[in-house]
Write a protein that holds these residues in place. Structure first.
Motif, PDB file in Angstrom:
ATOM      1  N   CYS A 120      -8.918  -6.597 -10.696  1.00  0.00           N
ATOM      2  CA  CYS A 120      -8.912  -5.676 -11.712  1.00  0.00           C
ATOM      3  C   CYS A 120      -9.316  -4.643 -11.299  1.00  0.00           C
ATOM      4  N   TYR A 121      -9.288  -3.445 -11.469  1.00  0.00           N
ATOM      5  CA  TYR A 121      -9.267  -2.660 -11.051  1.00  0.00           C
ATOM      6  C   TYR A 121      -9.829  -0.895 -11.728  1.00  0.00           C
ATOM      7  N   ASP A 122      -9.912  -0.286 -10.603  1.00  0.00           N
ATOM      8  CA  ASP A 122     -11.410   0.841 -10.778  1.00  0.00           C
ATOM      9  C   ASP A 122     -10.686   1.655 -10.744  1.00  0.00           C
ATOM     10  N   ARG A 123     -10.466   2.145 -12.487  1.00  0.00           N
ATOM     11  CA  ARG A 123      -9.663   3.437 -12.507  1.00  0.00           C
ATOM     12  C   ARG A 123     -10.571   4.675 -12.208  1.00  0.00           C
ATOM     13  N   ARG A 124     -11.091   4.737 -11.925  1.00  0.00           N
ATOM     14  CA  ARG A 124     -12.154   6.758 -11.764  1.00  0.00           C
ATOM     15  C   ARG A 124     -11.244   6.438 -10.432  1.00  0.00           C
ATOM     16  N   PHE A 125     -11.243   5.857  -9.287  1.00  0.00           N
ATOM     17  CA  PHE A 125     -11.512   5.769  -7.443  1.00  0.00           C
ATOM     18  C   PHE A 125      -9.887   5.302  -7.415  1.00  0.00           C
ATOM     19  N   SER A 126      -9.438   4.530  -8.284  1.00  0.00           N
ATOM     20  CA  SER A 126      -7.668   3.891  -8.117  1.00  0.00           C
ATOM     21  C   SER A 126      -7.830   2.598  -6.781  1.00  0.00           C
ATOM     22  N   TRP A 127      -9.618   1.599  -6.727  1.00  0.00           N
ATOM     23  CA  TRP A 127      -9.455   0.726  -6.827  1.00  0.00           C
ATOM     24  C   TRP A 127      -8.622  -0.117  -6.851  1.00  0.00           C
ATOM     25  N   THR A 128      -8.444  -1.613  -6.501  1.00  0.00           N
ATOM     26  CA  THR A 128      -7.957  -2.877  -6.814  1.00  0.00           C
ATOM     27  C   THR A 128      -8.747  -4.123  -6.496  1.00  0.00           C
ATOM     28  N   VAL A 129      -9.600  -4.253  -7.337  1.00  0.00           N
ATOM     29  CA  VAL A 129     -11.312  -5.815  -6.693  1.00  0.00           C
ATOM     30  C   VAL A 129      -9.832  -6.861  -7.520  1.00  0.00           C
ATOM     31  N   VAL A 167     -12.347  -5.392  -1.757  1.00  0.00           N
ATOM     32  CA  VAL A 167     -11.530  -3.936  -2.250  1.00  0.00           C
ATOM     33  C   VAL A 167     -10.497  -3.405  -1.177  1.00  0.00           C
ATOM     34  N   PHE A 168      -9.526  -3.128  -2.054  1.00  0.00           N
ATOM     35  CA  PHE A 168      -8.684  -2.335  -2.022  1.00  0.00           C
ATOM     36  C   PHE A 168      -8.830  -0.912  -2.122  1.00  0.00           C
ATOM     37  N   GLU A 169      -7.976   0.258  -1.256  1.00  0.00           N
ATOM     38  CA  GLU A 169      -8.638   1.674  -1.031  1.00  0.00           C
ATOM     39  C   GLU A 169      -7.833   2.159  -2.055  1.00  0.00           C
ATOM     40  N   HIS A 170      -6.885   1.627  -2.186  1.00  0.00           N
ATOM     41  CA  HIS A 170      -5.872   1.706  -3.241  1.00  0.00           C
ATOM     42  C   HIS A 170      -5.385   0.877  -4.510  1.00  0.00           C
ATOM     43  N   ASN A 171      -4.096   0.799  -5.643  1.00  0.00           N
ATOM     44  CA  ASN A 171      -3.612   0.477  -6.560  1.00  0.00           C
ATOM     45  C   ASN A 171      -2.846  -0.694  -6.099  1.00  0.00           C
ATOM     46  N   LYS A 217      -7.802  -0.617   8.402  1.00  0.00           N
ATOM     47  CA  LYS A 217      -6.630  -0.902   7.744  1.00  0.00           C
ATOM     48  C   LYS A 217      -5.788  -2.398   6.438  1.00  0.00           C
ATOM     49  N   ARG A 218      -7.384  -2.305   7.039  1.00  0.00           N
ATOM     50  CA  ARG A 218      -7.544  -3.683   6.156  1.00  0.00           C
ATOM     51  C   ARG A 218      -8.074  -3.248   4.592  1.00  0.00           C
ATOM     52  N   GLN A 219      -8.320  -4.408   3.416  1.00  0.00           N
ATOM     53  CA  GLN A 219      -9.306  -4.267   2.613  1.00  0.00           C
ATOM     54  C   GLN A 219     -10.570  -4.200   3.320  1.00  0.00           C
ATOM     55  N   LEU A 220     -11.144  -3.653   2.042  1.00  0.00           N
ATOM     56  CA  LEU A 220     -12.837  -4.302   2.139  1.00  0.00           C
ATOM     57  C   LEU A 220     -13.281  -5.894   2.152  1.00  0.00           C
ATOM     58  N   VAL A 221     -14.045  -6.748   3.050  1.00  0.00           N
ATOM     59  CA  VAL A 221     -14.088  -8.053   2.412  1.00  0.00           C
ATOM     60  C   VAL A 221     -16.023  -8.330   2.255  1.00  0.00           C
ATOM     61  N   TYR A 222     -16.304  -8.760   1.118  1.00  0.00           N
ATOM     62  CA  TYR A 222     -17.566  -9.069   1.580  1.00  0.00           C
ATOM     63  C   TYR A 222     -17.881 -10.488   0.741  1.00  0.00           C
TER      64      TYR A 222
END
Length: 214
Positions: free
Chosen positions: A61-70, A80-84, A122-127
């Motif tokens: 899914c996408y966080d449109r407010r911050f343009s994150w991709t989850v 969590v990716f810091e971009h689309n 440079k990697r996506q955030l991982v939880y």
């Protein structure tokens, strides 16, 4: 498929088919940080008991407010990716592992892959999965960061997130869904803290992209 080393890429983008087995575990790194192989498997099987059909099922899914991709791999990890990121790219398997053996044609896979970023900044955030519970509103899984890198980031960066909570209902597949399984969709929910992200998993509508890209 047999492989060596870090199974993260495969488990984080597992095919829509249910998880059947994990083998050659002696050749694979512990699938959760700061745990032994045995404790890692116990941790995964514990959450699988709450929703066996959903374990490792990926939704994006996408966080449109911050343009994150989850990307949620239920019961294992949230990325969590810091971009689309385009949906097909988010579903590609990251080459975090080593092939069991190579042939004269190099390394060939039966699925689409992408390179595993070496630089953690440079990697996506991982939880990774931390805990699971059941309440009147369904199942709640909580994912937390297990490593903190010394990376610079802006105020709109997901690096400020410490915890991700995912809400879902137990997945009960009927005969039609077993024959032609479909991914579920997810939504970013309002949160009371800028250090916590909350996500709800639900059935997709037929016109949603992730439903059509199974």
């Amino acid at each position: 498929m047999d492989f060596l080393g870090n199974a993260f890429g495969l488990l984080a983008a597992h095919p829509i088919r249910p998880l059947v087995s994990l083998h050659h575990m002696e050749k694979i790194d512990p699938i959760f940080p700061n745990m032994t192989r045995m404790k890692s498997l116990e941790h995964l099987y514990h959450v699988a008991n709450f929703d066996p059909q959903r374990i490792l099922q990926q939704t994006v899914c996408y966080d449109r407010r911050f343009s994150w991709t989850v990307s949620v791999s239920w019961g294992y990890v949230v990325q969590v990716f810091e971009h689309n990121v385009q949906l097909p790219d988010a579903q590609r398997v990251q080459e975090s592992y080593l092939p069991w053996k190579k042939n004269a044609y190099g390394t060939l896979y039966e699925f689409n892959t992408r390179k595993f970023e070496v630089d953690p900044c440079k990697r996506q955030l991982v939880y990774f999965l931390d805990e699971v519970s059941v309440g009147v509103d369904g199942i709640k899984t909580i994912y937390k960061k297990k490593a903190y890198e010394n990376c610079t980031f802006t105020k709109n960066s997901p690096r400020k997130l410490d915890e991700i909570r995912v809400f879902s209902h137990k997945l009960e597949l009927d005969k039609k869904q077993l024959v032609a399984p479909r991914r579920h969709c997810c939504d970013i929910l309002p949160s009371t803290s800028d250090k916590v992200m909350e996500i709800g998993i639900r059935e997709c509508k037929e016109d949603e992209l992730i439903y059509m890209h199974n």
